[in-house]
Each structure stands twice: as structure tokens, then as C-alpha cells.
Design an enzyme around this catalytic site. Structure first.
Site, PDB file in Angstrom:
ATOM      1  N   CYS A  80     -10.648  11.152   3.148  1.00 23.09           N
ATOM      2  CA  CYS A  80      -9.701  11.417   4.177  1.00 23.09           C
ATOM      3  C   CYS A  80      -9.876  13.038   4.874  1.00 23.09           C
ATOM      4  O   CYS A  80     -11.164  13.128   5.316  1.00 23.09           O
ATOM      5  CB  CYS A  80      -8.239  10.991   3.909  1.00 23.09           C
ATOM      6  SG  CYS A  80      -7.337  11.060   5.324  1.00 23.09           S
ATOM      7  N   GLU A 100      -8.341   5.764  -3.953  1.00 22.25           N
ATOM      8  CA  GLU A 100      -7.420   6.141  -4.721  1.00 22.25           C
ATOM      9  C   GLU A 100      -5.936   5.648  -4.539  1.00 22.25           C
ATOM     10  O   GLU A 100      -5.278   5.375  -5.354  1.00 22.25           O
ATOM     11  CB  GLU A 100      -7.119   7.660  -4.772  1.00 22.25           C
ATOM     12  CG  GLU A 100      -6.204   8.254  -3.778  1.00 22.25           C
ATOM     13  CD  GLU A 100      -6.628   8.191  -2.361  1.00 22.25           C
ATOM     14  OE1 GLU A 100      -5.862   8.850  -1.564  1.00 22.25           O
ATOM     15  OE2 GLU A 100      -7.697   7.565  -1.875  1.00 22.25           O
ATOM     16  N   HIS A 107      -9.040   5.478   1.531  1.00 23.67           N
ATOM     17  CA  HIS A 107      -8.397   5.708   0.402  1.00 23.67           C
ATOM     18  C   HIS A 107      -8.714   5.039  -0.611  1.00 23.67           C
ATOM     19  O   HIS A 107      -7.760   4.067  -1.029  1.00 23.67           O
ATOM     20  CB  HIS A 107      -7.065   5.985   0.644  1.00 23.67           C
ATOM     21  CG  HIS A 107      -6.460   7.127   1.530  1.00 23.67           C
ATOM     22  ND1 HIS A 107      -6.501   8.320   1.126  1.00 23.67           N
ATOM     23  CD2 HIS A 107      -6.387   7.126   2.976  1.00 23.67           C
ATOM     24  CE1 HIS A 107      -6.055   9.168   2.063  1.00 23.67           C
ATOM     25  NE2 HIS A 107      -6.021   8.510   3.270  1.00 23.67           N
TER      26      HIS A 107
END
Length: 248
Positions: free
Chosen positions: A91, A183, A181
Site C-alpha cells: 500500500c 497481511e 494487503h
């Protein structure tokens, strides 16, 4: 027999609400040791680390007035790319990489992406080590209104989406930026601001339900990407160690 120490990975956390998430236990299981830094502790060099990870945050990559450490983060990124240190920008981290390498990042550009979204791999990703073994169509959590609008010179575009044409790219041989993302699991949405989303015409309950349905698929994709990066870190560290031990 003495076991080798885990490979050290520098993690730059740009916002309290943007942690390493599920990547932390996965990478620890893969033999990586994550060292998280924030704010003034962000170094301007990757010295002493085998890889660098830049996390997200609600900033632009040159927003030094609000986040003074971004100057050091940009220099860290520049040196990691120049030295061939494996780097993954997520990001905001991807936007930092793009800007440092000569690309263009625009704030409040295009249509924001929120929640679980499709990402399509391009043909260029077929031989890319970060995306090895992944299908052409992926699902990941997205949460951005800024985006990279022009790739750096010589960068390779690897993934795209309808709302964001530059979803993933590679700079050189070992630096990647991803707008999505990996994660973040579906539970990340539990911390989102329901009122703010409603003001933007979005229903958090609908976003949560969609993300939860996609979670098994998204988790598999993210785990494979994480494993691929860990493999790259280990292989790069072994190669560097072998070169350092060459005579002469």
C-alpha cells in the site's frame, strides 16, 4: 551442530492501525526474524538486515510534514533497491517504492477500493518469483484512495484491477510493490470506521460478509505470496554469504 540464526527483516510500520498482521507468524515459521521500527527509529539504510518490508498507512509517500520519518524511509528504499536487498512495499510502502524509483503517485485518485477485491495477474507475472504458484485471479483486502498512476522507468507491471491499473509491480530484481494487503485477513475490517464508510456510501456489514466469504481463498493466496518472499530472502542471503566467503 549450531543452528543458523534467522534472517533479519526490517519492518517499517507507518501507522498504528496498519500492523504486520498474519505475515508475522507466517514469516517466523519460515525462518525470518522480524524487526519492527516506527517514527524516528526508521533507519536510512538496510545495513544489518536481509530484507525490508514497508507497511501501509493513510499518508502519501512525500507527506513529510505529517510523517517526518518518510524521508528516511525513502532513502532506506533507495539503498535497498540499489543493493539488491529484497524489499516488499505494501500500500503506502508500494507508493514509496514507486516514487523513489521515478514513478508517480496521486492522492484521492480514481475510485477507492475497500474490502475484499479481485486482483488480476498479468502475463508478466508468470515468471515472477513473488507470484509463483498463484492463480491469475486473486482476492485480497484493499483500503486505499491514493494510487500509483505511472510506473517507474523499467519497472514491470505484474497485477491490475478495474479500479486500480497498477496493483503490483517489480523494480529491478528484488523489490516489489503491492497496492493490496496480503497481511490483512477479514478480521481487519472489525476495526474499520462504520460511520465514515457510511458517509462514503458503503455498508460495513456488507463488506465484512464479502470478506469473510473470500477469507479461505484470500488466506491461501497470501500465505503463498509470503512463502515466496521468504524463499527469496533466504536464497538471496545464501548467495550473498557465499560471495563474501570467496577467496581474494
Amino acid at each position: 551442530m549450531t543452528s543458523l540464526p534467522p534472517h533479519r527483516v526490517l519492518v517499517v510500520r507507518n501507522a498504528e492501525r496498519s500492523p504486520l498482521g498474519r505475515l508475522l507468524p507466517w514469516w517466523e515459521a519460515d525462518g525470518l526474524h522480524m524487526v519492527e521500527v516506527t517514527g524516528d527509529a526508521v533507519p536510512a539504510t538496510p545495513d544489518g538486515y536481509d530484507a525490508v518490508v514497508l507497511l501501509g498507512g493513510g499518508l502519501l509517500p512525500d507527506d513529510d510534514e505529517r510523517a517526518p520519518w518518510l524521508a528516511a524511509e525513502r532513502e532506506l528504499t533507495r539503498k535497498a533497491v540499489a543493493r539488491g536487498v529484497p524489499l516488499l512495499g505494501i500500500c503506502l510502502g508500494a507508493q514509496v517504492l514507486a516514487m523513489v524509483a521515478g514513478g508517480v503517485v496521486r492522492g484521492d485518485h480514481g475510485r477507492p477500493e475497500r474490502g475484499s477485491c479481485h486482483v488480476s495477474l498479468r502475463r508478466e507475472a508468470e515468471g515472477d518469483p513473488l507470484f509463483a504458484g498463484l492463480p491469475d485471479r486473486l482476492r485480497f483486502i484493499q483500503n486505499h484512495r491514493d494510487q500509483v498512476t505511472e510506473l517507474p522507468p523499467d519497472a514491470v507491471l505484474l497485477a491490475e484491477s478495474d479500479a486500480c491499473p497498477i496493483q503490483a509491480f517489480r523494480v529491478g530484481e528484488r523489490a516489489w510493490g503491492v497496492q493490496f494487503h496480503p497481511e490483512a485477513g477479514a478480521d481487519r475490517l472489525d476495526r474499520w470506521d462504520e460511520a465514515a464508510l457510511a458517509d462514503a456510501g458503503l455498508d460495513l456489514r456488507v463488506l465484512r460478509a464479502r470478506a469473510e466469504r473470500a477469507e479461505p481463498e484470500s488466506s491461501r493466496h497470501a500465505r503463498r505470496l509470503a512463502s515466496n518472499f521468504a524463499t527469496l530472502v533466504r536464497e538471496t542471503a545464501r548467495t550473498s554469504a557465499a560471495r563474501a566467503n570467496l577467496p581474494g
